[in-house]
Design a protein around this motif. Structure first.
Motif, mmCIF file in Angstrom:
data_model
loop_
_atom_site.group_PDB
_atom_site.id
_atom_site.type_symbol
_atom_site.label_atom_id
_atom_site.label_comp_id
_atom_site.label_asym_id
_atom_site.label_seq_id
_atom_site.Cartn_x
_atom_site.Cartn_y
_atom_site.Cartn_z
ATOM 1 N N CYS A 133 -46.866 43.699 8.537
ATOM 2 C CA CYS A 133 -47.274 45.044 8.133
ATOM 3 C C CYS A 133 -46.120 46.041 8.246
ATOM 4 O O CYS A 133 -45.999 46.946 7.409
ATOM 5 C CB CYS A 133 -48.475 45.507 8.948
ATOM 6 S SG CYS A 133 -50.012 44.663 8.520
ATOM 7 N N ASP A 134 -45.281 45.888 9.250
ATOM 8 C CA ASP A 134 -44.110 46.762 9.351
ATOM 9 C C ASP A 134 -43.208 46.596 8.131
ATOM 10 O O ASP A 134 -42.658 47.578 7.608
ATOM 11 C CB ASP A 134 -43.329 46.459 10.629
ATOM 12 C CG ASP A 134 -43.980 47.067 11.867
ATOM 13 O OD1 ASP A 134 -44.926 47.873 11.716
ATOM 14 O OD2 ASP A 134 -43.545 46.733 12.991
ATOM 15 N N TRP A 135 -43.061 45.352 7.677
ATOM 16 C CA TRP A 135 -42.268 45.129 6.465
ATOM 17 C C TRP A 135 -42.913 45.831 5.268
ATOM 18 O O TRP A 135 -42.239 46.504 4.487
ATOM 19 C CB TRP A 135 -42.155 43.628 6.182
ATOM 20 C CG TRP A 135 -41.568 43.350 4.826
ATOM 21 C CD1 TRP A 135 -40.246 43.326 4.491
ATOM 22 C CD2 TRP A 135 -42.304 43.105 3.616
ATOM 23 N NE1 TRP A 135 -40.099 43.082 3.136
ATOM 24 C CE2 TRP A 135 -41.340 42.945 2.579
ATOM 25 C CE3 TRP A 135 -43.649 42.995 3.304
ATOM 26 C CZ2 TRP A 135 -41.713 42.680 1.258
ATOM 27 C CZ3 TRP A 135 -44.026 42.757 1.992
ATOM 28 C CH2 TRP A 135 -43.059 42.590 0.982
ATOM 29 N N VAL A 192 -54.026 37.296 11.677
ATOM 30 C CA VAL A 192 -54.780 38.444 12.188
ATOM 31 C C VAL A 192 -56.126 38.004 12.752
ATOM 32 O O VAL A 192 -56.605 38.559 13.756
ATOM 33 C CB VAL A 192 -54.934 39.526 11.091
ATOM 34 C CG1 VAL A 192 -55.973 39.151 10.047
ATOM 35 C CG2 VAL A 192 -55.268 40.870 11.703
ATOM 36 N N LEU A 193 -56.745 36.984 12.156
ATOM 37 C CA LEU A 193 -58.002 36.477 12.708
ATOM 38 C C LEU A 193 -57.786 35.830 14.067
ATOM 39 O O LEU A 193 -58.574 36.028 15.004
ATOM 40 C CB LEU A 193 -58.626 35.457 11.750
ATOM 41 C CG LEU A 193 -59.580 35.970 10.681
ATOM 42 C CD1 LEU A 193 -60.118 34.808 9.857
ATOM 43 C CD2 LEU A 193 -60.738 36.750 11.293
ATOM 44 N N LYS A 207 -50.432 36.344 21.875
ATOM 45 C CA LYS A 207 -49.546 37.439 21.490
ATOM 46 C C LYS A 207 -48.723 37.126 20.243
ATOM 47 O O LYS A 207 -48.401 38.024 19.461
ATOM 48 C CB LYS A 207 -48.619 37.775 22.654
ATOM 49 C CG LYS A 207 -47.770 39.009 22.421
ATOM 50 C CD LYS A 207 -46.921 39.347 23.629
ATOM 51 C CE LYS A 207 -46.056 40.581 23.362
ATOM 52 N NZ LYS A 207 -45.205 40.914 24.542
ATOM 53 N N LYS A 208 -48.414 35.825 20.026
ATOM 54 C CA LYS A 208 -47.562 35.502 18.887
ATOM 55 C C LYS A 208 -48.231 35.844 17.557
ATOM 56 O O LYS A 208 -47.569 36.287 16.615
ATOM 57 C CB LYS A 208 -47.153 34.030 18.901
ATOM 58 C CG LYS A 208 -48.225 33.025 18.538
ATOM 59 C CD LYS A 208 -47.629 31.629 18.413
ATOM 60 C CE LYS A 208 -48.685 30.609 17.967
ATOM 61 N NZ LYS A 208 -48.100 29.254 17.785
ATOM 62 N N TYR A 209 -49.553 35.661 17.476
ATOM 63 C CA TYR A 209 -50.252 35.979 16.233
ATOM 64 C C TYR A 209 -50.198 37.477 15.949
ATOM 65 O O TYR A 209 -50.003 37.921 14.818
ATOM 66 C CB TYR A 209 -51.697 35.507 16.291
ATOM 67 C CG TYR A 209 -51.854 34.032 16.524
ATOM 68 C CD1 TYR A 209 -51.224 33.103 15.694
ATOM 69 C CD2 TYR A 209 -52.626 33.547 17.572
ATOM 70 C CE1 TYR A 209 -51.368 31.739 15.904
ATOM 71 C CE2 TYR A 209 -52.783 32.184 17.786
ATOM 72 C CZ TYR A 209 -52.149 31.282 16.961
ATOM 73 O OH TYR A 209 -52.279 29.937 17.173
ATOM 74 N N LYS A 210 -50.369 38.255 17.018
ATOM 75 C CA LYS A 210 -50.308 39.706 16.892
ATOM 76 C C LYS A 210 -48.915 40.146 16.438
ATOM 77 O O LYS A 210 -48.764 41.039 15.594
ATOM 78 C CB LYS A 210 -50.656 40.327 18.245
ATOM 79 C CG LYS A 210 -51.078 41.778 18.193
ATOM 80 C CD LYS A 210 -51.608 42.211 19.564
ATOM 81 C CE LYS A 210 -52.070 43.652 19.527
ATOM 82 N NZ LYS A 210 -52.620 44.074 20.847
ATOM 83 N N THR A 211 -47.903 39.478 16.977
ATOM 84 C CA THR A 211 -46.522 39.798 16.598
ATOM 85 C C THR A 211 -46.266 39.507 15.132
ATOM 86 O O THR A 211 -45.641 40.303 14.418
ATOM 87 C CB THR A 211 -45.537 38.995 17.462
ATOM 88 O OG1 THR A 211 -45.729 39.337 18.841
ATOM 89 C CG2 THR A 211 -44.095 39.283 17.071
ATOM 90 N N GLY A 239 -55.473 47.576 17.341
ATOM 91 C CA GLY A 239 -54.719 48.577 18.088
ATOM 92 C C GLY A 239 -53.239 48.584 17.769
ATOM 93 O O GLY A 239 -52.452 49.221 18.483
ATOM 94 N N ILE A 240 -52.833 47.910 16.696
ATOM 95 C CA ILE A 240 -51.424 47.863 16.310
ATOM 96 C C ILE A 240 -51.130 49.017 15.351
ATOM 97 O O ILE A 240 -51.676 49.066 14.249
ATOM 98 C CB ILE A 240 -51.074 46.528 15.620
ATOM 99 C CG1 ILE A 240 -51.525 45.330 16.456
ATOM 100 C CG2 ILE A 240 -49.597 46.455 15.338
ATOM 101 C CD1 ILE A 240 -51.374 44.001 15.737
#
Length: 496
Positions: free
Chosen positions: A382-384, A363-364, A372-376, A422-423
């Motif tokens: 978090c979705d889990w 996240v940092l 983008k991969k870090y955001k993914t 923004g996620i």
């Protein structure tokens, strides 16, 4: 608290009554007296119950009417007298279920940090039942290793989880300083961080030597009592990592803590901030060059805080914090290097706690470099947690049997950071609020000592289990079926 009356028998003197500090639900005041020699008898009357922190040169003769009337005898020319404090027994939530006085909760949390302090305590301490302790730490190796924090309900100073705690506490101050200001706790959170980072600086005795633990875990667990009563004849062992093996997990985490703290103090104390960053750089170089798990040299920690995830996550985590603290592209290259070397661990969604730092690094880095991969990875984590993690009947996202509340709090913090990116903002914030609400009382009881409705009162914690001196504290206190004599305000219990 209000001093309603003060009576002094037939002497000439000057009396001052000064409020020393005030905070949410509590006030600390001091009576100072100077003047004519002789024995003085003073009667103090308050409008509320008070706790006697201590007297300096005087003696409490009697306490009447539920500690509202206090008789003190003072000898000649005493310059300072009674210090009395009214403490919040509980911090009550306000508003409907799920809406809490978070400022009061922050206040309580920081009181817990003060209850965990080791070493020489300041004169303005806010936890009246704690005193100076372990002033000989480091004596066995000829170093001053006093200070720092005790671990959980024990008296060992384990450097690895302590460093993680200082990293996250600093992170919270960096990103949410306005909340600490609003709560009136800015000075207190800075003091909490500095208590830890000052200790780490002491432990960093050279570029290639770092003391990562004071106290033997098994010896500590065999004794129940106050830290203040630890016998001077029993000097606690100090353990270090050196170039003989290294300790990349411990050193990397401590580097991250000092780098994060350097940002926390960058404006308020630039000189101290620069000192912290110098130590952070040195520790990072030590961690990267001499690769090993710290328990290779500090074997005693293996039974308590073994780094099961290895040290790859700490190296990446430290490099990430160094990048944020310095904005030096060298550390961006270091991050890439570590992700390539430890791809099996880092190039996928990970966890966040004292052992695994993967999600924190993700996240940092999503914030710092925008890849983008870090955001993914953060979104998948978090979705889990929000949609797939097991839930208790009353809604706790269950992350494991050991410290379930601590673990879900860590997840909530990461998901709030993701929301800032923004996620899934609304979903993640609602999740975080629901999990913190579970802790604070949404289920009908609180899991935080001294906070809310029906809070815990029998927590496994040596100092708070002890009655007031001079009563001996030993296994009788451990086996006491009643509530702890001292309120360990702000402590979070392990949970269901």
């Amino acid at each position: 608290i209000l001093l309603l009356g003060l009576w002094i028998n037939n002497i000439n003197c000057i009396v001052t009554y000064k409020v020393k500090t005030q905070w949410s639900g509590a006030t600390q005041s001091e009576i100072t007296i100077s003047g004519e020699s002789g024995n003085w008898t003073i009667e103090l009357k308050y409008d509320a119950k008070v706790i006697i922190n201590g007297t300096y040169g005087g003696k409490v003769l009697s306490i009447l009417s539920n500690i509202k009337l206090i008789m003190i005898i003072m000898p000649a020319l005493i310059l300072s007298g009674l210090v009395a404090t009214v403490w919040p027994i509980t911090v009550a939530p306000v508003g409907p279920t799920g809406h809490y006085n978070y400022g009061a909760v922050i206040h309580a949390s920081l009181l817990f940090y003060e209850a965990q302090r080791s070493g020489k305590l300041p004169t303005d301490k806010r936890v009246h039942w704690r005193g100076d302790s372990m002033l000989d730490d480091g004596k066995d190796v000829g170093k001053d290793l006093t200070g720092g924090y005790f671990d959980a309900g024990d008296l060992v100073k384990f450097g690895f989880p302590m460093a993680y705690t200082m990293t996250v506490l600093s992170w919270s101050l960096i990103d949410y300083e306005d909340s600490y200001v609003k709560a009136g706790e800015l000075a207190n959170v800075r003091n909490a961080i500095k208590w830890g980072t000052d200790y780490f600086i002491k432990c960093h005795t050279s570029d290639t030597e770092f003391y990562g633990q004071v106290g033997n875990g098994n010896e500590d667990h065999a004794v129940w009592g106050r830290p203040e009563d630890w016998p001077k004849s029993k000097v606690r062992p100090a353990y270090k990592v050196t170039t003989a093996h290294g300790g990349s997990d411990l050193l990397g985490e401590t580097s991250a803590a000092l780098a994060a703290a350097s940002l926390a103090f960058k404006t308020s104390d630039p000189k101290y901030s620069a000192k912290l960053l110098t130590h952070a750089k040195s520790l990072y170089a030590f961690a990267d060059k001499h690769r090993a798990n710290y328990t290779t040299e500090i074997s005693d920690a293996k039974s308590f805080y073994n780094s099961i995830s290895g040290y790859g996550d700490e190296l990446a985590w430290a490099a990430t914090w160094m990048l944020r603290a310095t904005n030096d592209s060298h550390y961006k290259s270091e991050v890439i290097k570590h992700f390539k070397e430890f791809s099996g661990q880092l190039d996928r969604p990970g966890g966040f706690g004292w052992d695994d730092k993967s999600a924190g690094a993700h996240v940092l880095l999503a914030q710092l470099v925008g890849d983008k991969k870090y955001k993914t990875y953060v979104q998948q984590y978090c979705d889990w947690a929000v949609h797939k993690a097991p839930r208790t009947p009353k809604g706790l996202a269950f992350m494991g049997e050991w410290g379930s509340l601590r673990s879900v709090s860590n997840v909530a913090f990461i998901c709030l950071q993701a929301a800032k990116l923004g996620i899934n903002e609304e979903v993640y914030r609602k999740f975080a609020e629901s999990q913190i609400g579970y802790i604070l009382g949404d289920t009908g009881r609180s899991f935080m000592v001294g906070v809310g409705v029906n809070p815990p009162s029998h927590e496994h914690h040596r100092p708070s289990s002890c009655p007031n001196p001079p009563v001996v504290c030993d296994n009788y206190a451990f086996n006491n079926p009643g509530p702890n004599p001292q309120t360990l305000t702000g402590a979070l219990v392990g949970g269901p």
